[in-house]
Design a protein around this motif. Structure first.
Motif, PDB file in Angstrom:
ATOM      1  N   THR A  46       0.817  -1.204   0.000  1.00  0.00           N
ATOM      2  CA  THR A  46       0.000   0.000   0.000  1.00  0.00           C
ATOM      3  C   THR A  46       0.856   1.262   0.000  1.00  0.00           C
ATOM      4  O   THR A  46       1.970   1.292   0.535  1.00  0.00           O
ATOM      5  N   GLN A  47       0.325   2.306  -0.567  1.00  0.00           N
ATOM      6  CA  GLN A  47       1.029   3.574  -0.697  1.00  0.00           C
ATOM      7  C   GLN A  47       0.630   4.588   0.373  1.00  0.00           C
ATOM      8  O   GLN A  47       1.124   5.721   0.368  1.00  0.00           O
ATOM      9  N   ALA A  48      -0.247   4.187   1.278  1.00  0.00           N
ATOM     10  CA  ALA A  48      -0.672   5.049   2.383  1.00  0.00           C
ATOM     11  C   ALA A  48      -1.006   4.156   3.569  1.00  0.00           C
ATOM     12  O   ALA A  48      -1.348   2.979   3.403  1.00  0.00           O
ATOM     13  N   PRO A  49      -0.911   4.677   4.774  1.00  0.00           N
ATOM     14  CA  PRO A  49      -1.209   3.835   5.942  1.00  0.00           C
ATOM     15  C   PRO A  49      -2.618   3.257   5.888  1.00  0.00           C
ATOM     16  O   PRO A  49      -3.569   3.927   5.491  1.00  0.00           O
ATOM     17  N   CYS A  50      -2.703   2.006   6.298  1.00  0.00           N
ATOM     18  CA  CYS A  50      -3.987   1.304   6.347  1.00  0.00           C
ATOM     19  C   CYS A  50      -3.870   0.203   7.386  1.00  0.00           C
ATOM     20  O   CYS A  50      -2.794  -0.374   7.576  1.00  0.00           O
ATOM     21  N   ASP A  51      -4.951  -0.077   8.096  1.00  0.00           N
ATOM     22  CA  ASP A  51      -4.963  -1.110   9.140  1.00  0.00           C
ATOM     23  C   ASP A  51      -5.954  -2.189   8.740  1.00  0.00           C
ATOM     24  O   ASP A  51      -7.158  -1.942   8.653  1.00  0.00           O
ATOM     25  N   ASP A  52      -5.447  -3.403   8.489  1.00  0.00           N
ATOM     26  CA  ASP A  52      -6.326  -4.478   8.032  1.00  0.00           C
ATOM     27  C   ASP A  52      -6.893  -5.321   9.172  1.00  0.00           C
ATOM     28  O   ASP A  52      -7.583  -6.311   8.934  1.00  0.00           O
ATOM     29  N   TYR A  53      -6.609  -4.935  10.422  1.00  0.00           N
ATOM     30  CA  TYR A  53      -7.023  -5.775  11.557  1.00  0.00           C
ATOM     31  C   TYR A  53      -7.560  -4.958  12.728  1.00  0.00           C
ATOM     32  O   TYR A  53      -8.365  -5.448  13.513  1.00  0.00           O
ATOM     33  N   GLY A  54      -7.083  -3.727  12.899  1.00  0.00           N
ATOM     34  CA  GLY A  54      -7.553  -2.864  13.983  1.00  0.00           C
ATOM     35  C   GLY A  54      -6.621  -2.753  15.162  1.00  0.00           C
ATOM     36  O   GLY A  54      -6.720  -1.816  15.956  1.00  0.00           O
ATOM     37  N   HIS A  55      -5.697  -3.684  15.274  1.00  0.00           N
ATOM     38  CA  HIS A  55      -4.798  -3.725  16.424  1.00  0.00           C
ATOM     39  C   HIS A  55      -3.817  -2.551  16.426  1.00  0.00           C
ATOM     40  O   HIS A  55      -3.602  -1.892  17.456  1.00  0.00           O
ATOM     41  N   GLY A  56      -3.213  -2.266  15.283  1.00  0.00           N
ATOM     42  CA  GLY A  56      -2.224  -1.209  15.226  1.00  0.00           C
ATOM     43  C   GLY A  56      -2.795   0.158  15.543  1.00  0.00           C
ATOM     44  O   GLY A  56      -2.171   0.964  16.241  1.00  0.00           O
ATOM     45  N   THR A  57      -3.980   0.447  15.041  1.00  0.00           N
ATOM     46  CA  THR A  57      -4.619   1.740  15.304  1.00  0.00           C
ATOM     47  C   THR A  57      -4.856   1.933  16.792  1.00  0.00           C
ATOM     48  O   THR A  57      -4.714   3.041  17.320  1.00  0.00           O
ATOM     49  N   HIS A  58      -5.199   0.857  17.486  1.00  0.00           N
ATOM     50  CA  HIS A  58      -5.420   0.932  18.934  1.00  0.00           C
ATOM     51  C   HIS A  58      -4.120   1.260  19.663  1.00  0.00           C
ATOM     52  O   HIS A  58      -4.086   2.109  20.563  1.00  0.00           O
ATOM     53  N   THR A  59      -3.031   0.601  19.282  1.00  0.00           N
ATOM     54  CA  THR A  59      -1.757   0.863  19.959  1.00  0.00           C
ATOM     55  C   THR A  59      -1.273   2.281  19.702  1.00  0.00           C
ATOM     56  O   THR A  59      -0.760   2.948  20.602  1.00  0.00           O
ATOM     57  N   MET A  60      -1.433   2.775  18.472  1.00  0.00           N
ATOM     58  CA  MET A  60      -0.979   4.130  18.173  1.00  0.00           C
ATOM     59  C   MET A  60      -1.811   5.158  18.931  1.00  0.00           C
ATOM     60  O   MET A  60      -1.287   6.207  19.351  1.00  0.00           O
ATOM     61  N   GLY A  61      -3.092   4.879  19.134  1.00  0.00           N
ATOM     62  CA  GLY A  61      -3.925   5.776  19.922  1.00  0.00           C
ATOM     63  C   GLY A  61      -3.403   5.946  21.332  1.00  0.00           C
ATOM     64  O   GLY A  61      -3.413   7.050  21.887  1.00  0.00           O
ATOM     65  N   SER A  62      -2.910   4.857  21.939  1.00  0.00           N
ATOM     66  CA  SER A  62      -2.371   4.939  23.300  1.00  0.00           C
ATOM     67  C   SER A  62      -1.053   5.692  23.340  1.00  0.00           C
ATOM     68  O   SER A  62      -0.648   6.167  24.398  1.00  0.00           O
ATOM     69  N   MET A  63      -0.385   5.807  22.201  1.00  0.00           N
ATOM     70  CA  MET A  63       0.877   6.551  22.164  1.00  0.00           C
ATOM     71  C   MET A  63       0.656   8.040  21.947  1.00  0.00           C
ATOM     72  O   MET A  63       1.217   8.865  22.670  1.00  0.00           O
ATOM     73  N   VAL A  64      -0.169   8.407  20.961  1.00  0.00           N
ATOM     74  CA  VAL A  64      -0.258   9.823  20.581  1.00  0.00           C
ATOM     75  C   VAL A  64      -1.690  10.330  20.447  1.00  0.00           C
ATOM     76  O   VAL A  64      -1.899  11.497  20.114  1.00  0.00           O
ATOM     77  N   GLY A  65      -2.691   9.496  20.698  1.00  0.00           N
ATOM     78  CA  GLY A  65      -4.055   9.825  20.337  1.00  0.00           C
ATOM     79  C   GLY A  65      -4.669  11.018  21.063  1.00  0.00           C
ATOM     80  O   GLY A  65      -4.632  11.097  22.287  1.00  0.00           O
ATOM     81  N   ASP A  66      -5.249  11.911  20.300  1.00  0.00           N
ATOM     82  CA  ASP A  66      -6.003  13.048  20.835  1.00  0.00           C
ATOM     83  C   ASP A  66      -6.718  13.697  19.654  1.00  0.00           C
ATOM     84  O   ASP A  66      -6.077  14.183  18.722  1.00  0.00           O
ATOM     85  N   ASP A  67      -8.052  13.691  19.694  1.00  0.00           N
ATOM     86  CA  ASP A  67      -8.802  14.303  18.595  1.00  0.00           C
ATOM     87  C   ASP A  67      -9.002  15.801  18.785  1.00  0.00           C
ATOM     88  O   ASP A  67      -9.688  16.450  18.002  1.00  0.00           O
TER      89      ASP A  67
END
Length: 745
Positions: free
Chosen positions: A238-259
């Motif tokens: 892929t040429q842009a970030p994509c999450d095919d499972y959901g796990h990675g997005t959750h971990t990144m949220g705990s690192m830097v997440g803030d809407d």
């Protein structure tokens, strides 16, 4: 096997025996079965016996990266490591790659370790194993990562900082102005939803000028995993970030997440992130993990034909919430060791989840790369600072090292974070714990940029500041010679992370010396504050030194560079160099008799926008007046006892006051010389004395009754209008002895 295939393999074998022009011969005699077993992973031999398989060919020559440790900055370390690794690969892989190309075998060269990923059958594996320039053939199985557990929890309250962030006091660092700004976190996982509102603004590929995924995203998934089949929802390469499972997005949220509105879910919301997909719907390989590690050392463009690796764009930290299990084919625990060592040598902190094997038995931390000393391995704790029952524990036994693991612990139970589709979800596992440590590292680097690239120092600060009171239940009483009461241990390492204490640990320490302690009119007083940076990196640049002096000092003289507000002097030296000390002095002449009580702090060292810790004077008590005390240490009821104080001067003194207090349980009978009484305190006015003079006083007490415990008789020097100075341990315990008459029988 077809005749054509037999002929092809024979040609390959003959080519492998021929010397390459300009190179020494790399051929050798056939290996015995025992030698093959030593040089080739069993999984490779087993799977290659029934068809083509994948394996990692490790070259005999590996790169010595020890020189990186002496380089002062992360940029220098990264450039050095990339240059050394890539040079070794270019210089040594040529003959092997030529053979593979001539054989028509699929291969992928690496430089993060001097190795080549090869796809082939048993004959090719046998041929490669014969080569003396090949050290080992490692298995490259497809492994399903242990992702933790999705929990059915109530939705997060609106506009509330997650409990896990307040527990580790990340919010206190935000309040001090440190949110991870200027720091880059890398994550390798199932991918990331870069358009998620809690992650979009923090993605390094997003800027005011638009979006650019070059150097910010890499996809190591080039084929559908055989365990999955079908198509991948994100696609391949892929040429842009994509999450095919959901796990990675959750971990990144705990690192830097803030809407920026109602979801404050990340430890370091001011940090930027870059990412690499290393798993295909939860299934990864040693080669995909290694490919991401390599990309992080020197990120590239999206064009595989013109990658332009750039180590200056490497992250400061990498989070790894995955494992490569023995049961799935990662038979040799050292398969990724050289790779992880290269990452650490480049000055990148690699944080790794400990695994979810539980702790009903010792040694459940058994998966690369969590088992390595170079990985900062993280256990899972809950809201009550209890070790989660699923959190794996040490020691590491799979490589026979007995290594203590984990290193640290962090919240990983019922963690609320982002998932693809602009949604949020609660998950449990060490996969959720390690992002908290990666985020803490980002906060600390933003407070002390000199920490960047100094992996050992960063780990040491986090470890020594950890909260050690983690509770452990339903676990062996002892693992690897440690119990949960010992720190560090094989259950939760040094303890649960504490961001506030870690920040304070970055601040320099200080010692305040005041001479003399008792100053008379027109005598010079000197304050010496020694500030020491105990870290092997420069201290934070926000250092502020303050020294409050007595109000009536005159003829003030102080270390240059201060500002003055009333009687307080303030220095702002900026950052102290690594492992250095600096002294700040202030002196003045006393306008009257001064008692410099060391119970009153007069100096502070403030750093990182946190209040300074008060420093008490490290004083030599009463350098001007010595006190000698004589008298009985025990007495009968109704007995009369006499005590004598002898004062001796080391230098000429002005007149001062000496006091002694009559203890409860005794009555003053007499005292000498003349005194005044203030409550139970006797006050003597001591005349001016010359150097070496003595002055003696005494008091006699009537012991009135028995006491159940000893009583104290205290002596001290007091100055007019000021608090009583502390005397040097002039305290006598009167131990009461019961009188028992003898009776004749």
């Amino acid at each position: 096997m077809t005749v054509l295939r037999r002929v092809l393999l024979m040609i390959i074998f003959i080519i492998g025996l021929l010397p390459i022009p300009g190179q020494a011969s790399v051929a050798s005699s056939q290996l015995s079965p025992a030698q093959m077993a030593q040089k080739v992973d069993p999984w490779v031999l087993q799977t290659a016996a029934v068809g083509e398989t994948e394996f990692l060919v490790y070259m005999t020559e590996q790169t010595d990266l020890s020189g990186a440790a002496a380089l002062p900055t992360k940029q220098e370390k990264g450039a050095y490591v990339y240059q050394k690794l890539s040079e070794t690969a270019r210089r040594t892989q040529g003959p092997l790659l030529a053979l593979l190309q001539q054989a028509g075998a699929a291969y992928q060269p690496f430089w993060v370790a001097n190795m080549v990923l090869v796809r082939g059958g048993r004959a090719l594996a046998n041929l490669l194993a014969q080569r003396p320039d090949v050290a080992h053939l490692y298995a490259n199985p497809s492994v399903q990562a242990d992702m933790g557990v999705i929990e059915n929890a109530a939705p997060q309250a609106v506009d509330v900082v997650n409990w896990d962030l307040t527990l580790v006091k990340a919010d206190q660092l935000w309040a001090a102005g440190y949110t991870g700004q200027g720091v880059v976190i890398g994550g390798q996982d199932t991918g990331y939803d870069w358009n998620h509102p809690a992650l979009h603004a923090q993605y390094r590929g997003v800027s005011a000028g638009g979006t650019d995924h070059n150097y910010n995203w890499h996809d190591a998934i080039h084929a559908i995993d055989p365990h999955q089949g079908g198509s991948n929802p994100c696609g391949l390469d892929t040429q842009a970030p994509c999450d095919d499972y959901g796990h990675g997005t959750h971990t990144m949220g705990s690192m830097v997440g803030d809407d920026g509105a109602t979801h404050k879910i990340g430890m370091a919301p001011g940090a930027r992130w870059i990412g690499c997909r290393n798993m295909e719907r939860g299934w990864g390989k040693p080669s995909t993990y290694a490919e991401c590690y390599q990309w992080f050392i020197a990120p590239t463009t999206l064009d595989p034909n013109n990658p332009q690796p750039d180590p200056s764009k490497a992250p400061d930290i990498i989070n790894n919430s995955w494992g490569c299990t023995y049961t799935e084919g990662c038979a040799d625990p050292t398969a990724l060791l050289s790779v992880v060592r290269s990452v650490t040598a480049a000055g990148i902190l690699t944080v790794h989840s400990a695994g979810n094997g539980g702790h009903t038995a010792c040694g459940t931390i058994s998966e690369p790369a969590a088992i390595y000393a170079e990985s900062f391995t993280v256990a899972n704790t809950d809201q009550n600072d209890s070790l989660n029952p699923t959190s794996s524990i040490g020691p590491v036994s799979i490589d026979s090292s007995g290594r203590r693991k984990p290193d640290i612990a962090a919240p990983g139970t019922l963690i609320y974070s982002s998932v693809p589709g602009n949604a949020y979800q609660t998950m449990t596992g060490t996969s959720m714990s390690s992002p908290h440590v990666a985020g803490l590292a980002a906060l600390l680097i933003s407070a002390a940029p000199g920490l960047a690239g100094h992996v050992d120092v960063l780990r040491q600060v986090i470890q020594q500041a950890a909260f050690p009171g983690v509770k452990v239940t339903n676990a062996p009483a002892s693992c690897g010679g440690t119990t949960p009461a010992q720190i560090p241990n094989n259950y939760f390492g040094w303890g649960r992370i504490d961001a506030s204490q870690a920040l304070r640990a970055l601040a320099p320490t200080g010692r305040l010396d005041i001479t003399p302690h008792l100053a008379f009119a027109n005598q010079m007083i000197t304050y010496t504050l020694t500030v020491s940076n105990n870290l092997t990196v420069p201290s934070p640049s926000s250092l502020v030194i303050s020294q409050t002096l007595p109000a009536n000092l005159s003829q003030l003289n102080a270390t240059p560079g201060y500002t003055q507000a009333g009687s307080t002097l303030v220095w702002k030296p900026g950052s102290l160099p690594a492992s250095t000390s600096q002294q700040f002095r202030a002196s003045g002449t006393a306008g009257q008799l001064l008692c410099l009580n060391n119970a009153v702090p007069s100096a502070k060292i403030a750093s990182n926008n946190l209040p300074g810790v008060p420093l008490f004077g490290a004083l030599e008590p009463f350098s001007g007046v010595g006190i000698n005390f004589q008298g009985p240490t025990s007495a009968y009821s109704d007995q009369q006892v006499t005590y004598t104080y002898t004062l001796q001067t080391g230098a000429p003194t002005a007149s001062f006051v000496f006091s002694a207090t009559v203890p409860t349980g005794a009555r003053l009978a007499s005292a000498y010389p003349a005194f005044t009484l203030s409550g139970s305190a006797l006050l003597w006015t001591v005349p001016a004395l010359g150097a070496g003079n003595t002055w003696q006083l005494s008091l006699t007490l009537d012991v009135q009754n028995l006491a159940s415990s000893p009583l104290a008789l205290n002596g001290a020097i007091q100055t007019p209008g000021l608090s009583i100075c502390r005397a040097p341990a002039v305290v006598t315990k009167i131990t009461w002895r019961r009188f028992v008459p003898l009776v004749s029988k």
